[in-house]
Design an enzyme around this catalytic site. Sequence first.
Site, mmCIF file in Angstrom:
data_model
loop_
_atom_site.group_PDB
_atom_site.id
_atom_site.type_symbol
_atom_site.label_atom_id
_atom_site.label_comp_id
_atom_site.label_asym_id
_atom_site.label_seq_id
_atom_site.Cartn_x
_atom_site.Cartn_y
_atom_site.Cartn_z
ATOM 1 N N ASN A 108 0.847 -1.207 0.000
ATOM 2 C CA ASN A 108 0.000 0.000 0.000
ATOM 3 C C ASN A 108 0.873 1.245 0.000
ATOM 4 O O ASN A 108 2.105 1.152 -0.040
ATOM 5 C CB ASN A 108 -0.980 -0.036 1.183
ATOM 6 C CG ASN A 108 -0.260 -0.058 2.504
ATOM 7 O OD1 ASN A 108 0.440 0.881 2.852
ATOM 8 N ND2 ASN A 108 -0.406 -1.150 3.243
ATOM 9 N N LYS A 117 9.916 -16.890 -9.472
ATOM 10 C CA LYS A 117 9.088 -15.894 -10.163
ATOM 11 C C LYS A 117 8.037 -16.590 -11.038
ATOM 12 O O LYS A 117 8.387 -17.500 -11.800
ATOM 13 C CB LYS A 117 9.989 -15.001 -11.026
ATOM 14 C CG LYS A 117 9.227 -13.925 -11.737
ATOM 15 C CD LYS A 117 10.127 -13.058 -12.595
ATOM 16 C CE LYS A 117 9.286 -12.113 -13.413
ATOM 17 N NZ LYS A 117 10.054 -11.390 -14.403
#
Length: 408
Positions: free
Chosen positions: A218, A297
């Site tokens: 955030n 990944k």
Amino acid sequence: MIADTDITPATARPTLVLGVTGCIAAYKACELVRSLVKQDVRIKVVMTQAATRFVGPVTFRTLSDEPVTTSLWDDPGSSAVHHVSLAEEADVMLIAPCTANVMAKLATGRADDILSATALATEATIIIAPAMNTHMWRHPATRANLETLRSRGVIVVEPELGELACGDIGEGRLASAERILEVTQAELGRSSDLVGLGVLVTAGPTFEPMDPVRFLGNRSTGKQGYAIAEEFGRRGANVVLVSGPTSLPDPFGVTTIRVNTALEMQAAAECVYDDVDVVVSVAAVADFRPEYVAGDKIKKEDAPDTLVLVRNPDILAGFGADKGDRFLIGFAAETVDVLKHARQKLVAKNLDLVVANDVSEPGAGFGHDTNRVVFVTREVDEHLSSMTKREVARRIADKISARVSKMP
Ligand code: PMT
């Protein structure tokens, strides 16, 4: 807990380092020294070379009954690094009068004379009382320096309107001695009012990984939480800051523990919880995390259609359930029905105070140097005007200080 804590009363004689710069108003600093000495404040005067052209060091030495330092190379006999020992001795540093040149030095971190080196080395609150010609005061460079200094917590006693040494009438005259003394005394009172208090602050965002490259996060930068940790630390509290990922340096005088995820934040905060009297939970903790974290990944072609999330623990609610005598402060980041949601959090998490901010408002919430908050308690809502995050931190610490001072 606050009630049981042996808060050491601040009985020792406080030390003020008074910086005097080269300006015609330098003579007015003599009156400040006289008044503060009468109030049993120990005053260490440091002067720029330019200041000595206006008032002799002997005057300040006589008034303060302490040695006066005018150069980085003065030998006080006790310490090879005199600016550092002065910086450490200071409970508060006041620079009055403060010229535009010295403001610029402070804003850019220059340390090429005893005054600027002491200011850079001190962890004490710095108060400046600028005095200069109106055009210099209004110049964009001075305004920018002023904002920089304010954002770093420097307190500014604004100059007044009046007749200036150059004959002009305008803004720039040194504030009255009464006003400078009022601000200085208040800060000297704050310099050790929270000694012995244990404080836990959480700050910043949490990053919840999906794989070694990606995460859910955030917009929290940590500015508000770090300002609070620093303010409590400066006033003598033992502060542990548990911080999510930020680009901010560790605050002065504070033990900082860096974490990444909500679970790590919870573990670190719980480790110190038993030893604290006050918790200030400023962190924007992610409420959810990806259920599955890939070891490598995730390739574009392997990306799942949906991301499954699981709930993170509510750290503050957990503390509220085991509150004891602690004073628990939560923040509420809201965009609609701010007060209603803040009150719900106050009750649901068993808090003493919620600091509500409307993060959709310009200049408030994530990332800004300023904030606009409402203090929500069970009794009253206190609406504060827009102010720096430092000032919000000061107001929160003042609330705790008022509570501590009422303890038997
Ligand atoms: O960091 P900055 O860029 O300076 O921005 C400051 C800020 C906007 C992050 C700050 O002012 C703020 O509002 N912080 C609280 C953000 C938030 O997560 O609020 P919330 O309403 O979701 O949570 C309520 C309270 O519970 C907060 O005290 C929070 O720290 C705490 N909480 C929330 C969720 C959770 N899982 N655990 C918690 O402890």
